[in-house]
Design a protein around this motif. Structure first.
Motif, mmCIF file in Angstrom:
data_model
loop_
_atom_site.group_PDB
_atom_site.id
_atom_site.type_symbol
_atom_site.label_atom_id
_atom_site.label_comp_id
_atom_site.label_asym_id
_atom_site.label_seq_id
_atom_site.Cartn_x
_atom_site.Cartn_y
_atom_site.Cartn_z
ATOM 1 N N VAL A 98 -0.359 20.548 -2.252
ATOM 2 C CA VAL A 98 0.651 19.611 -2.887
ATOM 3 C C VAL A 98 0.489 18.407 -1.568
ATOM 4 C CG1 VAL A 98 2.938 18.825 -3.691
ATOM 5 C CG2 VAL A 98 1.754 20.780 -4.579
ATOM 6 N N ILE A 99 0.365 16.993 -1.830
ATOM 7 C CA ILE A 99 0.431 15.999 -0.752
ATOM 8 C C ILE A 99 1.581 15.188 -1.421
ATOM 9 C CG2 ILE A 99 -0.605 14.531 0.559
ATOM 10 C CD1 ILE A 99 -2.710 16.435 -1.587
ATOM 11 N N HIS A 100 2.534 14.923 -0.188
ATOM 12 C CA HIS A 100 3.767 13.902 -0.583
ATOM 13 C C HIS A 100 4.079 13.328 0.425
ATOM 14 C CE1 HIS A 100 6.968 16.018 1.439
ATOM 15 N NE2 HIS A 100 6.351 16.868 1.583
ATOM 16 N N PRO A 101 4.501 11.792 0.139
ATOM 17 C CA PRO A 101 4.793 10.978 1.277
ATOM 18 C C PRO A 101 6.222 11.270 1.886
ATOM 19 C CG PRO A 101 5.126 9.873 -0.824
ATOM 20 C CD PRO A 101 4.666 11.095 -0.929
ATOM 21 N N PRO A 102 6.520 11.019 3.084
ATOM 22 C CA PRO A 102 8.018 11.421 3.476
ATOM 23 C C PRO A 102 9.012 11.170 2.577
ATOM 24 C CG PRO A 102 6.659 10.629 5.275
ATOM 25 C CD PRO A 102 5.967 10.301 3.915
ATOM 26 N N TRP A 103 8.982 9.984 1.718
ATOM 27 C CA TRP A 103 10.183 9.552 1.061
ATOM 28 C C TRP A 103 10.223 10.108 -0.487
ATOM 29 C CZ3 TRP A 103 6.326 6.425 2.955
ATOM 30 C CH2 TRP A 103 5.155 6.150 2.047
ATOM 31 N N GLU A 104 9.412 11.170 -0.484
ATOM 32 C CA GLU A 104 9.386 11.594 -2.086
ATOM 33 C C GLU A 104 9.597 13.421 -1.645
ATOM 34 O OE1 GLU A 104 6.827 9.100 -5.098
ATOM 35 O OE2 GLU A 104 6.433 11.167 -4.824
ATOM 36 N N THR A 105 10.444 13.966 -2.718
ATOM 37 C CA THR A 105 10.609 15.341 -2.470
ATOM 38 C C THR A 105 9.748 16.099 -3.620
ATOM 39 O OG1 THR A 105 12.740 15.112 -1.551
ATOM 40 C CG2 THR A 105 12.295 17.163 -2.598
ATOM 41 N N GLN A 129 2.516 27.508 -2.733
ATOM 42 C CA GLN A 129 1.520 26.248 -2.749
ATOM 43 C C GLN A 129 1.474 25.997 -1.177
ATOM 44 O OE1 GLN A 129 3.952 24.306 -5.896
ATOM 45 N NE2 GLN A 129 1.887 23.779 -6.832
ATOM 46 N N LEU A 130 0.605 25.126 -0.952
ATOM 47 C CA LEU A 130 0.444 24.305 0.474
ATOM 48 C C LEU A 130 0.946 23.057 0.337
ATOM 49 C CD1 LEU A 130 -0.486 24.338 3.259
ATOM 50 C CD2 LEU A 130 -2.752 23.852 2.549
ATOM 51 N N VAL A 131 2.251 22.823 0.832
ATOM 52 C CA VAL A 131 2.834 21.512 0.854
ATOM 53 C C VAL A 131 2.548 20.857 2.050
ATOM 54 C CG1 VAL A 131 5.141 20.430 0.420
ATOM 55 C CG2 VAL A 131 4.328 22.627 -0.801
ATOM 56 N N LEU A 132 2.321 19.752 1.922
ATOM 57 C CA LEU A 132 1.659 18.502 3.113
ATOM 58 C C LEU A 132 2.372 17.458 2.905
ATOM 59 C CD1 LEU A 132 -2.231 19.037 3.095
ATOM 60 C CD2 LEU A 132 -0.542 20.415 4.333
ATOM 61 N N GLU A 133 3.085 16.990 3.854
ATOM 62 C CA GLU A 133 3.924 15.735 3.991
ATOM 63 C C GLU A 133 3.027 14.864 4.937
ATOM 64 O OE1 GLU A 133 7.744 14.080 6.488
ATOM 65 O OE2 GLU A 133 8.065 15.593 4.948
ATOM 66 N N ILE A 134 2.421 13.701 4.128
ATOM 67 C CA ILE A 134 1.571 12.765 4.809
ATOM 68 C C ILE A 134 2.239 11.449 4.727
ATOM 69 C CG2 ILE A 134 -0.677 11.771 4.577
ATOM 70 C CD1 ILE A 134 -0.880 14.717 5.699
ATOM 71 N N GLU A 135 2.515 10.889 6.044
ATOM 72 C CA GLU A 135 2.746 9.593 6.205
ATOM 73 C C GLU A 135 1.550 8.839 5.889
ATOM 74 O OE1 GLU A 135 3.428 6.030 6.887
ATOM 75 O OE2 GLU A 135 5.236 7.221 7.024
ATOM 76 N N TRP A 148 0.887 -1.186 -0.110
ATOM 77 C CA TRP A 148 0.007 0.079 0.176
ATOM 78 C C TRP A 148 0.975 1.372 0.021
ATOM 79 C CZ3 TRP A 148 -4.654 0.798 -1.324
ATOM 80 C CH2 TRP A 148 -5.412 2.112 -0.978
ATOM 81 N N ARG A 149 1.959 1.287 0.700
ATOM 82 C CA ARG A 149 2.753 2.305 0.791
ATOM 83 C C ARG A 149 3.500 2.760 -0.329
ATOM 84 N NH1 ARG A 149 4.688 4.318 5.534
ATOM 85 N NH2 ARG A 149 6.549 4.254 5.034
ATOM 86 N N LEU A 150 3.789 1.576 -1.346
ATOM 87 C CA LEU A 150 4.615 1.777 -2.645
ATOM 88 C C LEU A 150 3.730 2.486 -3.351
ATOM 89 C CD1 LEU A 150 5.952 -1.585 -3.360
ATOM 90 C CD2 LEU A 150 7.159 0.277 -2.949
ATOM 91 N N HIS A 151 2.402 2.624 -3.204
ATOM 92 C CA HIS A 151 1.449 3.352 -4.277
ATOM 93 C C HIS A 151 1.213 4.669 -3.733
ATOM 94 C CE1 HIS A 151 0.263 0.050 -6.968
ATOM 95 N NE2 HIS A 151 0.931 -0.704 -6.003
ATOM 96 N N ALA A 152 1.601 5.162 -2.835
ATOM 97 C CA ALA A 152 1.681 6.492 -2.098
ATOM 98 C C ALA A 152 2.551 7.278 -2.753
ATOM 99 C CB ALA A 152 1.888 6.324 -0.462
ATOM 100 N N ARG A 153 2.312 8.398 -3.373
ATOM 101 C CA ARG A 153 3.237 9.186 -4.019
ATOM 102 C C ARG A 153 2.777 10.657 -4.258
ATOM 103 N NH1 ARG A 153 0.789 5.494 -7.482
ATOM 104 N NH2 ARG A 153 -0.066 6.470 -9.378
ATOM 105 N N THR A 154 3.589 11.717 -4.725
ATOM 106 C CA THR A 154 2.838 12.905 -4.571
ATOM 107 C C THR A 154 1.916 13.186 -5.648
ATOM 108 O OG1 THR A 154 5.428 13.631 -4.311
ATOM 109 C CG2 THR A 154 3.622 15.314 -5.172
ATOM 110 N N HIS A 155 0.856 14.020 -5.011
ATOM 111 C CA HIS A 155 -0.462 14.408 -5.627
ATOM 112 C C HIS A 155 -0.963 15.834 -5.502
ATOM 113 C CE1 HIS A 155 -1.678 10.318 -6.546
ATOM 114 N NE2 HIS A 155 -0.979 9.844 -5.247
ATOM 115 N N THR A 156 -1.447 16.522 -6.308
ATOM 116 C CA THR A 156 -2.034 17.595 -6.254
ATOM 117 C C THR A 156 -3.552 17.733 -6.126
ATOM 118 O OG1 THR A 156 -1.912 17.973 -8.654
ATOM 119 C CG2 THR A 156 0.081 18.801 -7.517
#
Length: 306
Positions: free
Chosen positions: A120-127, A135-141, A106-114
């Motif tokens: 902008v929503i991104h997982p901790p392992w993506e920049t 932009q409002l940038v949210l880091e979401i585990e 499930w975590r493999l399919h979590a990536r940056t989205h707008t």
């Protein structure tokens, strides 16, 4: 609907969630479908309370067949979905799954989205390639919870939140029902909410939404509330509920009651053909805006405002 995930080598799997997955074996339902059936099948699976839906990679653009995998807590909860698919002429298979495997996949399919005009929503392992000044940038585990920004209902809720929260006066008091990862609560706090109360029936997810609140520097404005909405004192300027229709049926009276006279209710988790029923359930409120994406709908409603 759910989108195909990237091909990721095993060494690229991000660290496991802060939440330990449950011990009992889970069940994966696997079905092969034609690409034209994707919206129908994924909508059906979500309506039957799947924990998550993954779409197999499409190796060639001309390939019309897709492999859909839906995860359920156990075989008993997966069988109704298999029976429904069988009625549609689609044969599925059920397999036991190690919860740790589910968590990592499930975590493999979590990536940056707008979402919206500037979220902008991104997982901790993506920049992300984003400009925090604009932009409002949210880091979401993502943990093992729903709410990484990948599903249309989450993106639709964020669009409505971005549009309607700034119109509320003062320091809006917000309620996020079924917070999951806390993505909507975090976004609300970052967009100017004075305080956000979150509820979540899965106690194991508390570590995830607390981590996300901390990582996004809004932990001082987000706190837990009782999952029994009838116990909540006072009302909220904004209530959010991204939940499937059966749950919205159960909570509809409380969602209406807890919305202030000048407030807003944002709801999603419903398919387009379920919108009329939802409007009937929330009859005391009228729609201000309805958004649609990939067969899903999200609504912003208000008391006495057209």
């Amino acid at each position: 609907m759910a989108s195909p995930g990237p091909v990721v080598p095993p060494e690229a799997i991000p660290p496991r969630s802060v939440n330990p997955p449950p011990e009992p074996e889970m069940t994966a339902l696997v079905v092969e479908i034609d690409r034209s059936e994707e919206d129908l099948v994924c909508g059906l699976l979500w309506s039957l309370d799947t924990l998550g839906v993954l779409i197999g990679d499409r190796p060639e653009p001309t390939d019309t067949r897709l492999r859909v995998t839906a995860y359920f807590p156990d075989a008993g909860s997966a069988r109704p979905a298999a029976e429904q698919l069988d009625r549609l002429g689609l044969r599925s298979e059920l397999h036991g799954v190690d919860p740790y495997e589910y968590s990592d996949r499930w975590r493999l399919h979590a990536r940056t989205h707008t979402a919206g005009s500037g979220i902008v929503i991104h997982p901790p392992w993506e920049t992300p390639d984003a400009d925090p000044s604009r932009q409002l940038v949210l880091e979401i585990e993502p943990g093992r919870a729903f709410g990484s920004g990948s599903h249309p209902t989450t993106r639709l809720c964020l669009r409505l939140l971005e549009r309607h929260l700034p119109s509320l006066v003062g320091d809006p008091r917000v309620l996020d029902v079924g917070t999951g990862t806390g993505i909507l609560a975090v976004a609300a706090a970052r967009l100017g909410a004075g305080s956000v109360v979150v509820t979540e029936t899965d106690s194991e997810l508390r570590a995830t939404w607390e981590l996300n609140a901390e990582q996004n520097r809004v932990a001082d404005r987000i706190g837990p509330g009782d999952t029994d909405l009838s116990t909540h004192a006072g009302r909220y300027d904004l209530v959010m509920a991204n939940l499937l229709l059966p749950t919205l049926r159960e909570l509809s009276d409380d969602l209406v009651r807890l919305t202030t006279d000048q407030g807003r209710l944002i709801v999603s988790g419903v398919l387009l053909n379920q919108v009329d029923e939802l409007l009937d359930l929330l009859g005391e409120l009228v729609p201000v805006q309805i958004l649609r994406e990939d067969g899903w709908a999200a609504l912003c409603l208000a008391p006495g405002h057209g």
